[in-house]
Scaffold this motif. Sequence first.
Motif, PDB file in Angstrom:
ATOM      1  N   LEU A 118       0.828  -1.205   0.000  1.00  0.00           N
ATOM      2  CA  LEU A 118       0.000   0.000   0.000  1.00  0.00           C
ATOM      3  C   LEU A 118       0.862   1.255   0.000  1.00  0.00           C
ATOM      4  O   LEU A 118       0.564   2.226  -0.701  1.00  0.00           O
ATOM      5  CB  LEU A 118      -0.939   0.003   1.211  1.00  0.00           C
ATOM      6  N   GLN A 119       1.942   1.249   0.761  1.00  0.00           N
ATOM      7  CA  GLN A 119       2.844   2.402   0.789  1.00  0.00           C
ATOM      8  C   GLN A 119       3.508   2.592  -0.568  1.00  0.00           C
ATOM      9  O   GLN A 119       3.609   3.723  -1.058  1.00  0.00           O
ATOM     10  CB  GLN A 119       3.893   2.223   1.893  1.00  0.00           C
ATOM     11  N   ASP A 120       3.940   1.493  -1.186  1.00  0.00           N
ATOM     12  CA  ASP A 120       4.575   1.567  -2.508  1.00  0.00           C
ATOM     13  C   ASP A 120       3.601   2.074  -3.565  1.00  0.00           C
ATOM     14  O   ASP A 120       4.003   2.714  -4.534  1.00  0.00           O
ATOM     15  CB  ASP A 120       5.126   0.203  -2.932  1.00  0.00           C
ATOM     16  N   ALA A 121       2.308   1.791  -3.378  1.00  0.00           N
ATOM     17  CA  ALA A 121       1.286   2.263  -4.321  1.00  0.00           C
ATOM     18  C   ALA A 121       0.960   3.737  -4.105  1.00  0.00           C
ATOM     19  O   ALA A 121       0.174   4.318  -4.849  1.00  0.00           O
ATOM     20  CB  ALA A 121       0.014   1.424  -4.179  1.00  0.00           C
ATOM     21  N   GLY A 122       1.556   4.335  -3.073  1.00  0.00           N
ATOM     22  CA  GLY A 122       1.354   5.758  -2.831  1.00  0.00           C
ATOM     23  C   GLY A 122       0.118   6.092  -2.016  1.00  0.00           C
ATOM     24  O   GLY A 122      -0.268   7.260  -1.933  1.00  0.00           O
ATOM     25  N   LEU A 123      -0.509   5.095  -1.390  1.00  0.00           N
ATOM     26  CA  LEU A 123      -1.689   5.370  -0.569  1.00  0.00           C
ATOM     27  C   LEU A 123      -1.262   5.942   0.781  1.00  0.00           C
ATOM     28  O   LEU A 123      -0.449   5.350   1.476  1.00  0.00           O
ATOM     29  CB  LEU A 123      -2.508   4.101  -0.355  1.00  0.00           C
ATOM     30  N   GLU A 124      -1.787   7.093   1.089  1.00  0.00           N
ATOM     31  CA  GLU A 124      -1.507   7.725   2.369  1.00  0.00           C
ATOM     32  C   GLU A 124      -2.827   7.988   3.065  1.00  0.00           C
ATOM     33  O   GLU A 124      -3.663   8.741   2.561  1.00  0.00           O
ATOM     34  CB  GLU A 124      -0.748   9.035   2.168  1.00  0.00           C
ATOM     35  N   PHE A 125      -3.010   7.365   4.212  1.00  0.00           N
ATOM     36  CA  PHE A 125      -4.246   7.544   4.965  1.00  0.00           C
ATOM     37  C   PHE A 125      -4.224   8.893   5.666  1.00  0.00           C
ATOM     38  O   PHE A 125      -3.168   9.426   5.976  1.00  0.00           O
ATOM     39  CB  PHE A 125      -4.421   6.413   5.982  1.00  0.00           C
ATOM     40  N   SER A 126      -5.410   9.414   5.895  1.00  0.00           N
ATOM     41  CA  SER A 126      -5.527  10.695   6.585  1.00  0.00           C
ATOM     42  C   SER A 126      -6.771  10.659   7.463  1.00  0.00           C
ATOM     43  O   SER A 126      -7.690   9.877   7.209  1.00  0.00           O
ATOM     44  CB  SER A 126      -5.624  11.834   5.574  1.00  0.00           C
ATOM     45  N   PRO A 127      -6.778  11.490   8.476  1.00  0.00           N
ATOM     46  CA  PRO A 127      -7.957  11.530   9.350  1.00  0.00           C
ATOM     47  C   PRO A 127      -9.208  11.945   8.579  1.00  0.00           C
ATOM     48  O   PRO A 127      -9.131  12.577   7.517  1.00  0.00           O
ATOM     49  CB  PRO A 127      -7.594  12.591  10.391  1.00  0.00           C
ATOM     50  N   MET A 128     -10.346  11.592   9.138  1.00  0.00           N
ATOM     51  CA  MET A 128     -11.624  12.001   8.562  1.00  0.00           C
ATOM     52  C   MET A 128     -11.602  13.520   8.369  1.00  0.00           C
ATOM     53  O   MET A 128     -11.102  14.249   9.218  1.00  0.00           O
ATOM     54  CB  MET A 128     -12.757  11.609   9.522  1.00  0.00           C
ATOM     55  N   GLU A 129     -12.145  13.958   7.241  1.00  0.00           N
ATOM     56  CA  GLU A 129     -12.109  15.383   6.921  1.00  0.00           C
ATOM     57  C   GLU A 129     -13.517  15.934   6.713  1.00  0.00           C
ATOM     58  O   GLU A 129     -14.314  15.362   5.977  1.00  0.00           O
ATOM     59  CB  GLU A 129     -11.283  15.594   5.651  1.00  0.00           C
ATOM     60  N   ARG A 130     -13.796  17.059   7.357  1.00  0.00           N
ATOM     61  CA  ARG A 130     -15.074  17.764   7.172  1.00  0.00           C
ATOM     62  C   ARG A 130     -14.953  18.587   5.904  1.00  0.00           C
ATOM     63  O   ARG A 130     -14.021  19.368   5.740  1.00  0.00           O
ATOM     64  CB  ARG A 130     -15.344  18.650   8.385  1.00  0.00           C
ATOM     65  N   LEU A 131     -15.871  18.380   4.987  1.00  0.00           N
ATOM     66  CA  LEU A 131     -15.905  19.122   3.726  1.00  0.00           C
ATOM     67  C   LEU A 131     -17.040  20.140   3.765  1.00  0.00           C
ATOM     68  O   LEU A 131     -17.792  20.213   4.734  1.00  0.00           O
ATOM     69  CB  LEU A 131     -16.107  18.148   2.560  1.00  0.00           C
TER      70      LEU A 131
END
Length: 135
Positions: A56-69
């Motif tokens: 997943l890291q090699d595929a460039g996926l970076e998780f992030s906290p839930m975001e209010r839009l």
Amino acid sequence: QLHTTNAVRLSITTDEALMSYLRIFCEFVHGENGPFHIVESESDLHFADDGALRELQDAGLEFSPMERLADTEQGLPQFRVWVAYGDMLFKAFFAVPQNGVVEMIDDEQVAAGIPILLREYDGALRTVPKTKQKD
């Protein structure tokens, strides 16, 4: 049943409370592949082996906290989240009104076949996680 009860009895008034409710809601609602698990960091996923995280890291996926839009066109609070469902990973967008009647507005599958430990259920009881068996 959750939607019916919430529509009458629930009133959530802050973004923080809406985000907490969305986390609970997703864990409570189950589909064919189990619950919808919100992922805000790598530590939220339980991999069957160390290689899966590296992929997943090699595929460039970076998780992030839930975001209010920005609110939806209907004026509902909207959130962007990462969701693990079964052995799949999605980027998803939810509308979460104050009455808790959650709606998934959109989702994009970004990975599948991830060797993560899946929750198993025997009725309402959760059993020991195991990896999904490939056919």
